[in-house]
Write a protein that holds these residues in place. Structure first.
Motif, short mmCIF file in Angstrom:
data_model
loop_
_atom_site.label_atom_id
_atom_site.label_comp_id
_atom_site.label_asym_id
_atom_site.label_seq_id
_atom_site.Cartn_x
_atom_site.Cartn_y
_atom_site.Cartn_z
N GLU A 249 35.54 40.66 61.99
CA GLU A 249 34.70 40.04 60.96
C GLU A 249 34.11 41.10 60.04
N ALA A 250 33.73 42.23 60.63
CA ALA A 250 33.16 43.33 59.83
C ALA A 250 34.20 43.85 58.83
N ALA A 251 35.42 44.03 59.29
CA ALA A 251 36.47 44.53 58.40
C ALA A 251 36.70 43.57 57.23
N SER A 252 36.71 42.28 57.52
CA SER A 252 36.87 41.28 56.45
C SER A 252 35.70 41.34 55.48
N GLY A 253 34.50 41.54 56.01
CA GLY A 253 33.32 41.64 55.16
C GLY A 253 33.36 42.85 54.25
N TYR A 254 33.85 43.97 54.77
CA TYR A 254 33.97 45.17 53.94
C TYR A 254 34.96 44.95 52.80
N VAL A 255 36.06 44.27 53.11
CA VAL A 255 37.06 43.97 52.08
C VAL A 255 36.43 43.09 51.00
N GLN A 256 35.71 42.05 51.42
CA GLN A 256 35.04 41.17 50.45
C GLN A 256 34.02 41.95 49.62
N GLY A 257 33.27 42.82 50.26
CA GLY A 257 32.28 43.62 49.55
C GLY A 257 32.91 44.48 48.48
N CYS B 270 28.61 43.81 52.42
CA CYS B 270 28.68 45.09 53.12
C CYS B 270 27.59 45.22 54.18
N ASP B 271 26.39 44.77 53.88
CA ASP B 271 25.32 44.83 54.87
C ASP B 271 25.60 43.91 56.05
N ARG B 272 26.15 42.74 55.74
CA ARG B 272 26.52 41.83 56.83
C ARG B 272 27.62 42.47 57.69
N ALA B 273 28.57 43.11 57.05
CA ALA B 273 29.64 43.78 57.78
C ALA B 273 29.10 44.89 58.67
N LEU B 274 28.12 45.62 58.19
CA LEU B 274 27.50 46.67 59.01
C LEU B 274 26.87 46.06 60.26
N ALA B 275 26.11 44.99 60.07
CA ALA B 275 25.48 44.33 61.22
C ALA B 275 26.53 43.81 62.20
N LEU B 276 27.60 43.23 61.68
CA LEU B 276 28.66 42.73 62.55
C LEU B 276 29.32 43.86 63.33
N ALA B 277 29.57 44.96 62.67
CA ALA B 277 30.21 46.11 63.34
C ALA B 277 29.32 46.65 64.45
N LEU B 278 28.03 46.69 64.22
CA LEU B 278 27.11 47.25 65.21
C LEU B 278 26.95 46.37 66.44
N ILE B 279 27.39 45.12 66.36
CA ILE B 279 27.37 44.27 67.56
C ILE B 279 28.78 44.01 68.08
N GLY B 280 29.74 44.79 67.58
CA GLY B 280 31.08 44.73 68.12
C GLY B 280 31.99 43.67 67.57
N ARG B 281 31.61 43.02 66.48
CA ARG B 281 32.45 41.99 65.87
C ARG B 281 33.27 42.64 64.75
N TYR B 282 34.20 43.49 65.16
CA TYR B 282 34.91 44.39 64.25
C TYR B 282 35.83 43.68 63.27
N ARG C 152 14.76 39.27 53.86
CA ARG C 152 14.50 39.11 55.29
C ARG C 152 15.64 39.70 56.12
N ALA C 153 16.87 39.48 55.67
CA ALA C 153 18.02 40.04 56.38
C ALA C 153 17.96 41.56 56.41
N GLU C 154 17.57 42.17 55.29
CA GLU C 154 17.43 43.63 55.24
C GLU C 154 16.40 44.11 56.26
N VAL D 28 22.71 38.84 60.39
CA VAL D 28 24.01 38.26 60.03
C VAL D 28 23.82 36.84 59.50
N ARG D 29 22.99 36.06 60.18
CA ARG D 29 22.75 34.68 59.75
C ARG D 29 22.17 34.63 58.34
N ASP D 30 21.15 35.46 58.09
CA ASP D 30 20.52 35.44 56.77
C ASP D 30 21.45 35.99 55.68
N PHE D 31 22.21 37.04 55.98
CA PHE D 31 23.18 37.54 54.99
C PHE D 31 24.21 36.47 54.68
#
Length: 98
Positions: free
Chosen positions: A75-83, A61-73, A16-18, A42-45
């Motif tokens: 959080e996105a960077a942390s998500g990429y590191v975790q991914g 990584c997908d959650r990080a992409l969604a976060l980056a696209l709404i300006g939550r940079y 669903r998140a996808e 983001v919620r579902d991921f």
């Protein structure tokens, strides 16, 4: 339907998140409001990650992409590191594209 029966079903949440992410990206490209769709993705991921969903690296990584696209940079960077930490063969094989 699976999420109605089991709201923490990681595979269903991930799927669903996808779809939310795809819809949000299409809306974003058409310049129509897409922020709520990104938030739903983001919620579902996040819930799928918490439920130890399969392919944690992709979920982060997908959650990080969604976060980056709404300006939550941040959080996105942390998500990429975790991914990248969950990538099977290290950073080189990470789906994060970094």
């Amino acid at each position: 339907m699976a999420l109605v029966i089991e709201p923490t079903f990681a595979t269903g949440l991930s799927a669903r998140a996808e779809k939310y992410l795809q819809l949000a990206q299409a809306s974003y490209a058409d310049r129509t409001p897409s922020h709520p769709l990104f938030e739903l993705a983001v919620r579902d991921f996040t819930t799928a990650i918490a439920a130890n969903g399969k392919d944690q690296h992709s979920l982060y990584c997908d959650r990080a992409l969604a976060l980056a696209l709404i300006g939550r940079y941040q959080e996105a960077a942390s998500g990429y590191v975790q991914g990248m930490k969950y990538a099977k063969n290290g950073v080189e094989d990470s789906p994060c594209g970094i």
